[in-house]
Design a protein around this motif. Structure first.
Motif, PDB file in Angstrom:
ATOM      1  N   LEU A 271     -12.756  -4.955  -6.130  1.00  0.00           N
ATOM      2  CA  LEU A 271     -11.635  -5.860  -5.862  1.00  0.00           C
ATOM      3  C   LEU A 271     -11.092  -6.406  -7.180  1.00  0.00           C
ATOM      4  CD1 LEU A 271      -9.772  -7.339  -3.917  1.00  0.00           C
ATOM      5  CD2 LEU A 271     -11.508  -9.127  -3.690  1.00  0.00           C
ATOM      6  N   HIS A 272     -12.004  -6.742  -8.088  1.00  0.00           N
ATOM      7  CA  HIS A 272     -11.540  -7.194  -9.408  1.00  0.00           C
ATOM      8  C   HIS A 272     -10.764  -6.080 -10.123  1.00  0.00           C
ATOM      9  CE1 HIS A 272     -13.311 -11.147  -9.396  1.00  0.00           C
ATOM     10  NE2 HIS A 272     -14.479 -10.657  -9.008  1.00  0.00           N
ATOM     11  N   ASP A 273     -11.268  -4.851 -10.002  1.00  0.00           N
ATOM     12  CA  ASP A 273     -10.554  -3.718 -10.614  1.00  0.00           C
ATOM     13  C   ASP A 273      -9.171  -3.556 -10.009  1.00  0.00           C
ATOM     14  OD1 ASP A 273     -12.851  -3.251 -12.064  1.00  0.00           O
ATOM     15  OD2 ASP A 273     -13.511  -1.535 -10.849  1.00  0.00           O
ATOM     16  N   ALA A 274      -9.098  -3.723  -8.712  1.00  0.00           N
ATOM     17  CA  ALA A 274      -7.808  -3.567  -8.027  1.00  0.00           C
ATOM     18  C   ALA A 274      -6.818  -4.631  -8.483  1.00  0.00           C
ATOM     19  CB  ALA A 274      -8.012  -3.643  -6.508  1.00  0.00           C
ATOM     20  N   VAL A 275      -7.330  -5.833  -8.689  1.00  0.00           N
ATOM     21  CA  VAL A 275      -6.474  -6.923  -9.169  1.00  0.00           C
ATOM     22  C   VAL A 275      -5.947  -6.598 -10.568  1.00  0.00           C
ATOM     23  CG1 VAL A 275      -6.556  -9.310  -9.993  1.00  0.00           C
ATOM     24  CG2 VAL A 275      -7.416  -8.729  -7.712  1.00  0.00           C
ATOM     25  N   GLN A 276      -6.862  -6.085 -11.399  1.00  0.00           N
ATOM     26  CA  GLN A 276      -6.455  -5.721 -12.753  1.00  0.00           C
ATOM     27  C   GLN A 276      -5.390  -4.615 -12.726  1.00  0.00           C
ATOM     28  OE1 GLN A 276      -9.950  -4.655 -14.979  1.00  0.00           O
ATOM     29  NE2 GLN A 276      -9.267  -5.845 -16.762  1.00  0.00           N
ATOM     30  N   GLN A 277      -5.607  -3.634 -11.850  1.00  0.00           N
ATOM     31  CA  GLN A 277      -4.626  -2.551 -11.717  1.00  0.00           C
ATOM     32  C   GLN A 277      -3.288  -3.102 -11.234  1.00  0.00           C
ATOM     33  OE1 GLN A 277      -2.899   0.277 -12.393  1.00  0.00           O
ATOM     34  NE2 GLN A 277      -4.817   1.362 -12.073  1.00  0.00           N
ATOM     35  N   ALA A 278      -3.331  -4.005 -10.276  1.00  0.00           N
ATOM     36  CA  ALA A 278      -2.090  -4.599  -9.752  1.00  0.00           C
ATOM     37  C   ALA A 278      -1.357  -5.352 -10.857  1.00  0.00           C
ATOM     38  CB  ALA A 278      -2.411  -5.536  -8.586  1.00  0.00           C
ATOM     39  N   GLN A 279      -2.096  -6.070 -11.679  1.00  0.00           N
ATOM     40  CA  GLN A 279      -1.478  -6.767 -12.822  1.00  0.00           C
ATOM     41  C   GLN A 279      -0.806  -5.771 -13.762  1.00  0.00           C
ATOM     42  OE1 GLN A 279      -1.312 -10.078 -13.757  1.00  0.00           O
ATOM     43  NE2 GLN A 279      -3.180 -11.141 -13.153  1.00  0.00           N
ATOM     44  N   LYS A 280      -1.496  -4.663 -13.996  1.00  0.00           N
ATOM     45  CA  LYS A 280      -0.932  -3.640 -14.894  1.00  0.00           C
ATOM     46  C   LYS A 280       0.375  -3.092 -14.351  1.00  0.00           C
ATOM     47  CE  LYS A 280      -4.868  -1.629 -17.273  1.00  0.00           C
ATOM     48  NZ  LYS A 280      -5.861  -0.577 -17.103  1.00  0.00           N
ATOM     49  N   TYR A 281       0.403  -2.784 -13.051  1.00  0.00           N
ATOM     50  CA  TYR A 281       1.652  -2.289 -12.462  1.00  0.00           C
ATOM     51  C   TYR A 281       2.762  -3.326 -12.627  1.00  0.00           C
ATOM     52  CZ  TYR A 281      -0.810   1.658 -10.213  1.00  0.00           C
ATOM     53  OH  TYR A 281      -1.520   2.801  -9.966  1.00  0.00           O
ATOM     54  N   LEU A 282       2.423  -4.599 -12.384  1.00  0.00           N
ATOM     55  CA  LEU A 282       3.438  -5.639 -12.510  1.00  0.00           C
ATOM     56  C   LEU A 282       3.996  -5.693 -13.929  1.00  0.00           C
ATOM     57  CD1 LEU A 282       1.766  -8.520 -10.443  1.00  0.00           C
ATOM     58  CD2 LEU A 282       3.812  -7.220  -9.800  1.00  0.00           C
ATOM     59  N   GLU A 283       3.107  -5.473 -14.901  1.00  0.00           N
ATOM     60  CA  GLU A 283       3.567  -5.533 -16.295  1.00  0.00           C
ATOM     61  C   GLU A 283       4.305  -4.275 -16.717  1.00  0.00           C
ATOM     62  OE1 GLU A 283      -0.104  -6.342 -18.433  1.00  0.00           O
ATOM     63  OE2 GLU A 283      -0.381  -8.146 -17.199  1.00  0.00           O
ATOM     64  N   ASN A 284       3.881  -3.129 -16.207  1.00  0.00           N
ATOM     65  CA  ASN A 284       4.389  -1.866 -16.752  1.00  0.00           C
ATOM     66  C   ASN A 284       5.454  -1.177 -15.913  1.00  0.00           C
ATOM     67  OD1 ASN A 284       2.528  -2.217 -18.796  1.00  0.00           O
ATOM     68  ND2 ASN A 284       0.962  -0.965 -17.803  1.00  0.00           N
ATOM     69  N   ASP A 285       5.607  -1.536 -14.648  1.00  0.00           N
ATOM     70  CA  ASP A 285       6.564  -0.818 -13.801  1.00  0.00           C
ATOM     71  C   ASP A 285       7.964  -0.846 -14.412  1.00  0.00           C
ATOM     72  OD1 ASP A 285       4.696  -0.094 -11.957  1.00  0.00           O
ATOM     73  OD2 ASP A 285       5.497  -1.278 -10.287  1.00  0.00           O
ATOM     74  N   LYS A 286       8.395  -2.019 -14.795  1.00  0.00           N
ATOM     75  CA  LYS A 286       9.714  -2.175 -15.411  1.00  0.00           C
ATOM     76  C   LYS A 286      10.775  -1.368 -14.664  1.00  0.00           C
ATOM     77  CE  LYS A 286       7.920  -3.201 -20.019  1.00  0.00           C
ATOM     78  NZ  LYS A 286       7.738  -4.624 -19.620  1.00  0.00           N
ATOM     79  N   LEU A 287      10.783  -1.543 -13.356  1.00  0.00           N
ATOM     80  CA  LEU A 287      11.771  -0.849 -12.526  1.00  0.00           C
ATOM     81  C   LEU A 287      13.035  -1.689 -12.428  1.00  0.00           C
ATOM     82  CD1 LEU A 287      12.580   1.410 -10.533  1.00  0.00           C
ATOM     83  CD2 LEU A 287      11.506   0.057  -8.716  1.00  0.00           C
TER      84      LEU A 287
END
Lengths: 546, 546
Positions: A41-57
């Motif tokens: 779950l912690h990993d998933a949160v970290q991944q979600a943060q990464k998408y939020l930072e990197n998506d740049k859509l």
């Protein structure tokens, strides 16, 4: 005003949204308010943060958000998303939850994002539900300049899937796919809440599965020694999938589609590489297990249980499609055995199923078989618990249901991702194939899982999947041939209908699917364009009658 | 014995080969025995050496060459390939030769590879011919372990193309392709001796072409400021292509397909973005140049010549397809002009063509137009020298020839690479499209450029091309959607027939096309699988009747 919650896919089953701009604070973080939260779950949160930072859509409108500046500059900022479990929910890992039996799998969540900048909240009854909610949260935001924002706060979403099985099938035997391609596919599956990777890992053409108990299968059956999945590779795929809310359902197709087993065990396979192949198989090379023979039944039972014990999920497919009977009648060994014992092919198949399914059931697995096993044969040994996959036609679900089995729908006429590229068989200059034409995303999206089913029959539908058979595919085209098309069934089986209760509608869906596709590309996936960019930026202006 | 010279594509028009093993010496080098050889010939030699070193393509047989060890160990080694020009051949760069007029373009070569290890020789009448011969040389070799070898020496090849125009078309306006994708495409074109990159660079959806003389076109017409080709980008593409024996034929489609020009020049465009688009255009958005107006004619002439002067080749397409007449009859400005001057649309188009083609002809360019310009209109201003591209149907070549024009064939019913992926227009749930089904490589390969043409008509056929319109394409699927399919027309128009004189035959071709595809993948191109690898390693065992 743009469409409501444009990017959400699959569309939540219950939701309201507004028209207030809201930013992610530059210090935005996701807080896990779960006692003894599992590491995934912690990993998933970290991944979600990464998408939020990197998506740049950029928002899919003309100017890609340049007209949003005023709204953004006046917007409140949300600083936190708080994750918590409902009172009394047991705390297990996402991985474990993703492997629960369908009746115990909990994927629902409640997501609330106020417009006033106060904390967003995500609540669920399982870590898997939290994972699904994080996925939804990640689809809400666009980037313009330095800002990540939505124009449609507040959000109130209460969501859970209509069907417990939402899969994607991949054949890694006709052509081989390196593990990294499979992992990327699993990432993309997770983005649209697909929860089952149906891995058709072996077939007549190659046996890419390394097994310490049966080393010769891959040694003599893989295309090359580098085109194999080690036992560790399989574990890596399973772990990667589990952390993303996805169960891996392995398929070892038997007793047909097994020519390659004859490379290592020639005595166990009939009509191997016999010509003309079309007499003995639906595609080359011919070759099927001599399933009536006791030693073959025991061998197969050992093989399946050796593999199944490495797979933690509850569901394991033993295949069972396209059995060619002439292969056996022309095979002296098999036909002599049948004649001398007075056994029919049906009874031998019943015995084969009994012997090969027994160890699976003993280890707690639910067998999954293709539709022929219940529609073409009368197998008393099949437990009622067995799950049956339809593929020949969307019309076959009713007949399967009438036999009392639960159903996963993978009808070729809607869901086969490989169709329409022309025939691959040689010496066929017209290049037609059995399952032309191409199954468009729109057409797949019109699939009604309950069409022509009574309520009793409908209750047996677990879900369905799109599937890629890989005669004409490989790592080179995996992503463009699958994405974003495979999102169609993901929404059909999660959402089943629009939040309004109206049926799903491809015209409504197209702008959202553009968004899915553009976000996938931002995340590095080669998902194809659905329209010229001109159209993607102007919802409905390229509709036929607009 | 394997098929003769399995890998050669397009198949040389005259060749003999043997069955002797021959290795490339570890010190193998290519010697340029050409006085004052141009630098691009040296570059081409260096590139050819790199391919020889890096391809590392295992022979497409079971074991990928492991059974060749004995033959290889006993084989002679060839140490050198000597390149020279025929006596009296003028020494120009490959780049210059690739831009010669069709009647002056020299692509033939003679390649001889003795089996005894003595020097191989490549002789041609032009550096371009040497380039083509180097390409053939590069297709001969396989790698097993440390050895690069053939089993089919000696080779004696005398080759030249049947048709002078062998193209590939790419639309970069519906969706944008970064320069790097175009360069990779040019690499792949060169591998199968395609000699023309037909760059449909602008269209109604976007104007990605930066022009210092007309800066507002891209400023207001590109999708975004990063989705543009600078003038330097265009020069880079042209130079890259030229060094690979490829001419760049730019298309600025007029007077239709020009909606986007109205973003910068609203007075020059009729029916821009008018709804319903289907009334005014074959696809959205509507919008066409008000070509009857003198200022529009002069503007277009200036625009075309500004672009054409940047392009060194002899051929320049002004488009001319899908002109929608209702756009003009419903346009007050145009219809008032036509009425007040008593001009017919045909006569106005004739005048437009005269004015816009004149500066092209003055700078030595040969105009190229789509078939409607000669089949739907009577344009006395079109010079006889004009080249006409067919696209609507393969049946239209005869009618174009009857008008006396030279023809490039790009018939949608055989050669459109985009067809068959389903309709992209919105609100069209069945997802059909006008040019279904998918045009398979096999079907494209059966194309007969001279079908139903008299000898007089046939003499006007310059060649043809496959083309990708990019409504549903982008960088994500460019390579898999084009390759290896576009090799079909490359062989149709180079080889025209098998070396034996027999017609081209997809059954014979398939193993060679596998080889092309596998070599492309070795060179990093995402060309799709044509069959399961099982079939690729077993020529003809997956034929329908084998």
């Amino acid at each position: 005003m743009a469409n409501s919650a444009l990017a959400l896919w699959p569309i939540p089953r219950n939701m309201t949204s507004g028209s207030t701009a809201l930013k992610l604070d530059h210090g935005f973080n996701i807080e896990v308010d779960v006692q003894q939260a599992p590491s995934d779950l912690h990993d998933a949160v970290q991944q979600a943060q990464k998408y939020l930072e990197n998506d740049k859509l950029g928002r899919l409108v003309v100017g890609r958000g340049s007209n949003d500046s005023t709204a953004i500059s006046g917007a409140k900022s949300v600083k936190k998303l708080k994750l918590s479990l409902e009172d009394g929910a047991s705390v297990k890992s996402i991985t474990d939850e993703s492997r629960a039996k369908f009746e115990d799998r909990i994927e629902g969540y409640k997501l609330s994002i106020p417009a006033d900048g106060s904390d967003a909240t995500l609540v669920a009854n399982s870590t898997l539900g939290l994972y699904r909610g994080l996925t939804t949260f990640g689809q809400i935001w666009y980037t313009y300049g330095q800002d990540t924002y939505t124009l449609e706060a507040p959000f109130d979403i209460e969501d859970s899937p209509a069907y417990p099985y939402r899969g994607l099938g991949l054949d890694t035997a006709r052509n081989y796919f390196p593990v990294e391609n499979i992992l990327r596919t699993i990432d993309a599956m997770s983005w649209v809440k697909i929860n089952t990777f149906h891995w058709h890992i072996t077939d007549s053409q190659s046996w890419p599965l390394e097994l310490s108990d049966y080393p010769e299968l891959a040694q003599k059956g893989a295309y090359t020694s580098s085109q194999v999945y080690s036992e560790k590779d399989v574990q890596d795929v399973i772990a990667y999938a589990g952390a993303r809310g996805i169960d891996v359902m392995l398929e070892i197709d038997t007793p047909g589609h097994t020519s390659v087993i004859g490379n290592a065990y020639p005595d166990y396979v009939a009509c191997q590489n016999e010509a003309p192949w079309a007499t003995y198989a639906n595609e080359p090379p011919a070759g099927q297990l001599r399933f009536p023979l006791e030693e073959v039944q025991n061998f197969t039972a050992g093989l399946l249980s050796s593999i199944a014990k490495q797979v933690p999920g509850n569901y394991f497919s033993t295949g069972g499609d396209e059995l060619n009977e002439k292969c056996y009648t022309d095979d002296p060994v098999t036909s002599q055995y049948l004649n001398s014992t007075g056994t029919t092919l049906n009874d031998a198949l019943d015995q084969f199923t009994k012997v090969t399914h027994a160890p699976l059931v003993a280890m707690g697995k639910t067998p999954v078989v293709w539709e022929e096993m219940v529609l073409n044969y009368n197998l008393t040994s099949l437990s009622n618990d067995t799950i049956v996959m339809t593929w020949i036609s969307s019309a076959d679900a009713a007949a399967v249901a009438d036999k009392g089995f639960r159903i996963v729908q993978a009808p070729s006429d809607y869901f086969y991702l490989d169709c329409g590229g022309g025939g691959w068989v040689g010496d066929n200059p017209k290049g037609n194939s059995w399952c032309d034409p191409f199954k468009t995303w729109q057409y797949a999206y019109t699939y009604d899982p309950l069409a022509n089913l009574t309520a009793t029959q409908a209750a047996l539908v677990l879900g369905g999947e799109q599937i890629l058979w890989t005669e004409q595919s490989g790592p080179e085209n995996l992503e463009p041939v699958v994405w974003p098309r495979a999102a169609s069934s993901a929404e059909v089986f999660w959402s089943a209908a629009q939040p309004s209760g109206q049926p799903l509608n491809a015209t409504e869906a197209l702008p959202r699917l553009h968004d899915v596709r553009y976000r996938m590309v931002q995340r590095g996936l080669n998902a194809i364009n659905l329209q010229p960019q001109w159209c993607a930026l102007r919802p409905h202006e390229c509709d036929l009658y607009s």
